[in-house]
Design an enzyme around this catalytic site. Structure first.
Site, mmCIF file in Angstrom:
data_model
loop_
_atom_site.group_PDB
_atom_site.id
_atom_site.type_symbol
_atom_site.label_atom_id
_atom_site.label_comp_id
_atom_site.label_asym_id
_atom_site.label_seq_id
_atom_site.Cartn_x
_atom_site.Cartn_y
_atom_site.Cartn_z
ATOM 1 N N CYS A 125 -35.816 31.210 25.350
ATOM 2 C CA CYS A 125 -37.239 31.354 25.013
ATOM 3 C C CYS A 125 -37.724 30.186 24.164
ATOM 4 C CB CYS A 125 -37.474 32.679 24.281
ATOM 5 S SG CYS A 125 -39.211 32.970 23.867
ATOM 6 N N CYS A 178 -40.211 31.267 21.451
ATOM 7 C CA CYS A 178 -39.568 31.913 20.297
ATOM 8 C C CYS A 178 -38.869 30.899 19.400
ATOM 9 C CB CYS A 178 -38.531 32.934 20.767
ATOM 10 S SG CYS A 178 -39.097 34.118 21.995
ATOM 11 N N ASP A 179 -38.114 29.986 20.018
ATOM 12 C CA ASP A 179 -37.155 29.179 19.252
ATOM 13 C C ASP A 179 -37.429 27.679 19.237
ATOM 14 O OD1 ASP A 179 -35.748 31.539 18.749
ATOM 15 O OD2 ASP A 179 -34.573 31.339 20.584
#
Length: 310
Positions: free
Chosen positions: A134, A137-138
């Site tokens: 992701c 997300c990261d």
């Protein structure tokens, strides 16, 4: 007879339960074979959920959701659902592992999706420690650093472009020299000076230490290896939609799905079958973000409430 059966205990399922029970449904059960929380519990840090200023691990972030969502009467059944089918009277049968079954007036399916693994050495061991699925997300954790994006479809190329706005360089690694993405996206990638194409190679292994990923080794068809030293690898080789419980004995699906296995819903999370709703990563055009899944669940919970009370 349950008023509502919710299948899946991630953000969509929990939110659906919260809105349905708070809205007045009395007999609502969420079927989740493990602890509630969903796929996001494996994330090392969450910092992009609106209203949550504190950076938490996925596990810590999801911990209070269960308490809040069960405050109004949502019940958690630690049971594995094997199939959902429709009865002649319009209600639903929830078949459980072990042979038991439950009956429900309405059903919300929130079983999500699972990122496909590329199956290279070190992928599982370093997942969450440099290996991610992701970018949203990261990606921020690798600001101004070099990373690898692995894959050749629309998602891989779009995420490589996204990462190029954050990272100093993105190595786009693909096993072929052609892409399955849309022509416009391919053109953008090829014209982006921060993206280096590493084509006709496969990932042999990821390596690192107790602090996390240090890099990957790729190999071409001739056996020549290349070491790409990066702290982050983003794997985008597709998603497996968890739709198996909708498959009927004759091999057909209970409701309409698209060519990729995603459940077709309208803006109210209604499927092609009355009383059956789908929310979160399982549905078509899902953004695959916690906040979006929670919104889907809230919508589905409200719609199920209206359907049962109609």
């Amino acid at each position: 007879m349950l008023d509502l059966a919710i299948i899946g205990g991630g953000p969509a399922g929990l939110s659906a339960g919260l809105y349905a029970t708070r809205g007045g449904l009395k007999n609502v059960v969420m079927f989740e074979k493990g602890l509630p929380g969903g796929q996001i519990t494996s994330s090392s840090e969450i910092e992009n959920y609106p209203g949550s200023a504190q950076i938490l691990s996925g596990l810590d972030f999801m911990a209070p959701w269960s308490e809040q969502c069960m405050r109004f009467g949502l019940k958690h059944a630690m049971e594995e659902v094997t199939r959902i089918s429709k009865n002649e009277d319009g209600t639903f049968q929830i078949s459980l592992a072990g042979g038991k079954s439950e009956q429900a007036k309405s059903v919300i399916v929130c079983t999500g999706s699972t990122p496909k693994k590329a199956n290279f050495e070190g992928e599982a061991e370093l997942f969450g420690k440099g290996v991610s699925t992701c970018a949203t997300c990261d990606g921020f954790f690798y600001k101004n650093r070099e990373v690898v994006a692995l894959g050749g479809g629309d998602t891989a190329l779009e995420e490589a472009l996204y990462l190029s706005h954050i990272c100093s360089k993105v190595y786009l690694v693909h096993r072929r020299d052609t892409f399955r993405a849309s022509p416009s996206t391919i053109e953008k990638v090829k014209n982006n000076p921060k993206i280096e194409l590493v084509l006709n190679v496969t990932v042999k292994k990821a390596y690192g230490d107790k602090m996390g990923l240090n890099g990957i080794i790729v190999v071409d068809d001739a056996g020549k290896e290349r070491d790409i030293a990066v702290p982050g690898v983003f794997v985008f080789v597709g998603m497996n939609v968890n739709n198996a419980i909708l498959k009927q004995e004759d091999g057909s699906f209970l409701c309409e799905i698209d060519e990729n296995g995603n459940v077709v819903v309208d803006l109210n999370m209604k499927t092609s079958v009355k009383g059956l709703f789908a929310a979160g990563d399982l549905r078509i055009k899902a953004s695959k973000q916690v906040v979006c899944a929670a919104g889907d669940g809230a919508t589905a919970g409200i719609q199920a409430l209206e359907y049962v009370n109609h």
